[in-house]
Write a protein that holds these residues in place. Sequence first.
Motif, short mmCIF file in Angstrom:
data_model
loop_
_atom_site.label_atom_id
_atom_site.label_comp_id
_atom_site.label_asym_id
_atom_site.label_seq_id
_atom_site.Cartn_x
_atom_site.Cartn_y
_atom_site.Cartn_z
N UNK A 185 0.83 -1.21 0.00
CA UNK A 185 0.00 0.00 0.00
C UNK A 185 0.87 1.26 0.00
N UNK A 186 1.87 1.30 0.85
CA UNK A 186 2.75 2.46 0.94
C UNK A 186 3.52 2.68 -0.36
N UNK A 187 3.99 1.59 -0.99
CA UNK A 187 4.70 1.70 -2.27
C UNK A 187 3.77 2.26 -3.34
N UNK A 188 2.52 1.84 -3.33
CA UNK A 188 1.56 2.36 -4.30
C UNK A 188 1.31 3.85 -4.11
N UNK A 189 1.13 4.28 -2.87
CA UNK A 189 0.89 5.70 -2.60
C UNK A 189 2.09 6.55 -3.01
N UNK A 190 3.29 6.03 -2.81
CA UNK A 190 4.51 6.77 -3.13
C UNK A 190 4.81 6.81 -4.63
N UNK A 191 4.07 6.03 -5.42
CA UNK A 191 4.39 5.91 -6.85
C UNK A 191 3.18 6.16 -7.76
N UNK A 192 2.33 7.10 -7.37
CA UNK A 192 1.26 7.54 -8.24
C UNK A 192 -0.11 6.95 -7.97
N UNK A 193 -0.22 6.08 -6.96
CA UNK A 193 -1.53 5.52 -6.61
C UNK A 193 -2.25 6.41 -5.62
N UNK A 194 -3.53 6.15 -5.46
CA UNK A 194 -4.31 6.89 -4.47
C UNK A 194 -5.07 5.91 -3.59
N UNK A 195 -5.23 6.28 -2.33
CA UNK A 195 -5.95 5.43 -1.38
C UNK A 195 -7.44 5.47 -1.70
N UNK A 196 -8.11 4.37 -1.46
CA UNK A 196 -9.57 4.33 -1.57
C UNK A 196 -10.08 3.33 -0.54
N UNK A 197 -11.37 3.33 -0.33
CA UNK A 197 -12.01 2.48 0.68
C UNK A 197 -11.51 2.89 2.07
N UNK A 198 -11.59 1.97 3.02
CA UNK A 198 -11.13 2.22 4.38
C UNK A 198 -9.61 2.14 4.44
N UNK A 199 -8.98 2.70 5.47
CA UNK A 199 -7.53 2.55 5.62
C UNK A 199 -7.15 1.07 5.75
N UNK A 200 -5.90 0.72 5.45
CA UNK A 200 -5.47 -0.67 5.59
C UNK A 200 -5.75 -1.20 6.99
N UNK A 201 -6.15 -2.46 7.06
CA UNK A 201 -6.40 -3.05 8.36
C UNK A 201 -7.19 -4.34 8.28
N UNK A 202 -7.48 -4.87 9.45
CA UNK A 202 -8.22 -6.14 9.56
C UNK A 202 -9.70 -5.92 9.29
N UNK A 203 -10.30 -6.91 8.65
CA UNK A 203 -11.74 -6.92 8.39
C UNK A 203 -12.26 -8.32 8.70
N UNK A 204 -13.45 -8.39 9.24
CA UNK A 204 -14.14 -9.66 9.46
C UNK A 204 -15.46 -9.59 8.72
N UNK A 205 -15.75 -10.63 7.97
CA UNK A 205 -17.00 -10.63 7.22
C UNK A 205 -17.25 -11.98 6.59
N UNK A 206 -18.09 -12.00 5.58
CA UNK A 206 -18.46 -13.23 4.91
C UNK A 206 -17.25 -13.96 4.33
N UNK A 207 -16.24 -13.22 3.91
CA UNK A 207 -15.04 -13.84 3.32
C UNK A 207 -14.05 -14.31 4.39
N UNK A 208 -14.33 -14.07 5.67
CA UNK A 208 -13.45 -14.50 6.74
C UNK A 208 -12.69 -13.35 7.37
N UNK A 209 -11.62 -13.70 8.06
CA UNK A 209 -10.77 -12.73 8.76
C UNK A 209 -9.63 -12.35 7.80
N UNK A 210 -9.61 -11.09 7.37
CA UNK A 210 -8.67 -10.62 6.36
C UNK A 210 -7.93 -9.38 6.81
N UNK A 211 -6.77 -9.16 6.23
CA UNK A 211 -6.07 -7.88 6.34
C UNK A 211 -6.06 -7.31 4.93
N UNK A 212 -6.67 -6.12 4.73
CA UNK A 212 -6.86 -5.56 3.40
C UNK A 212 -6.30 -4.15 3.30
#
Length: 125
Positions: free
Chosen positions: A80-107
Motif C-alpha cells: 500500500x505504501x509503495x503504491x501511494x509513493x508511486x502515483x496511486x491513491x488510497x480508496x475504501x477504508x484505511x489498511x487493516x483487519x476486516x471480518x465478514x463473509x469472506x473470513x478474517x482478512x487484512x486488506x
Amino acid sequence: MFSHIMLGANDIEASKKFYDAILETLGYEPGVIRGERCIYMTPTGVFILTKPINGEVATHGNGSTFGFSISNPELVQAWHEAGLANGGTACEQPPGERNGEAGHLYLAYLRDPAGNKLCGTHRMG
C-alpha cells in the motif's frame, strides 16, 4: 484460475512505475515494455498493462476490483505504501483487519494511475 489479466493504462510509463513498486514488495521483477504494453511474467500467469486496442481512453470498471494475494499483513502495508509513493491513491477504508463473509482478512485498497481499483489481501486464517 487465470492465465492472464490485462488492465487498461493511459500512460504506460506512469503505470509501470506504480506497478513495479507495488509488485517489487511482493518479490516480482519489473515489467518489460513491448510497444504499447508493459508485461509482468510470473510462473503462474501474466499481468499486462496496455493502451486500449480501440484507441480510446482507458477507464476503470465500476464495481471491478483486482486483488493481490499477499503473504502477511506487513507486506500488505508495504504494498500500500509503495503504491501511494508511486502515483496511486488510497480508496475504501484505511489498511487493516476486516471480518465478514469472506473470513478474517487484512486488506488495503489503492487506485492505480488509470483509476483501476486494487486490493492487497492477506487471509488471517
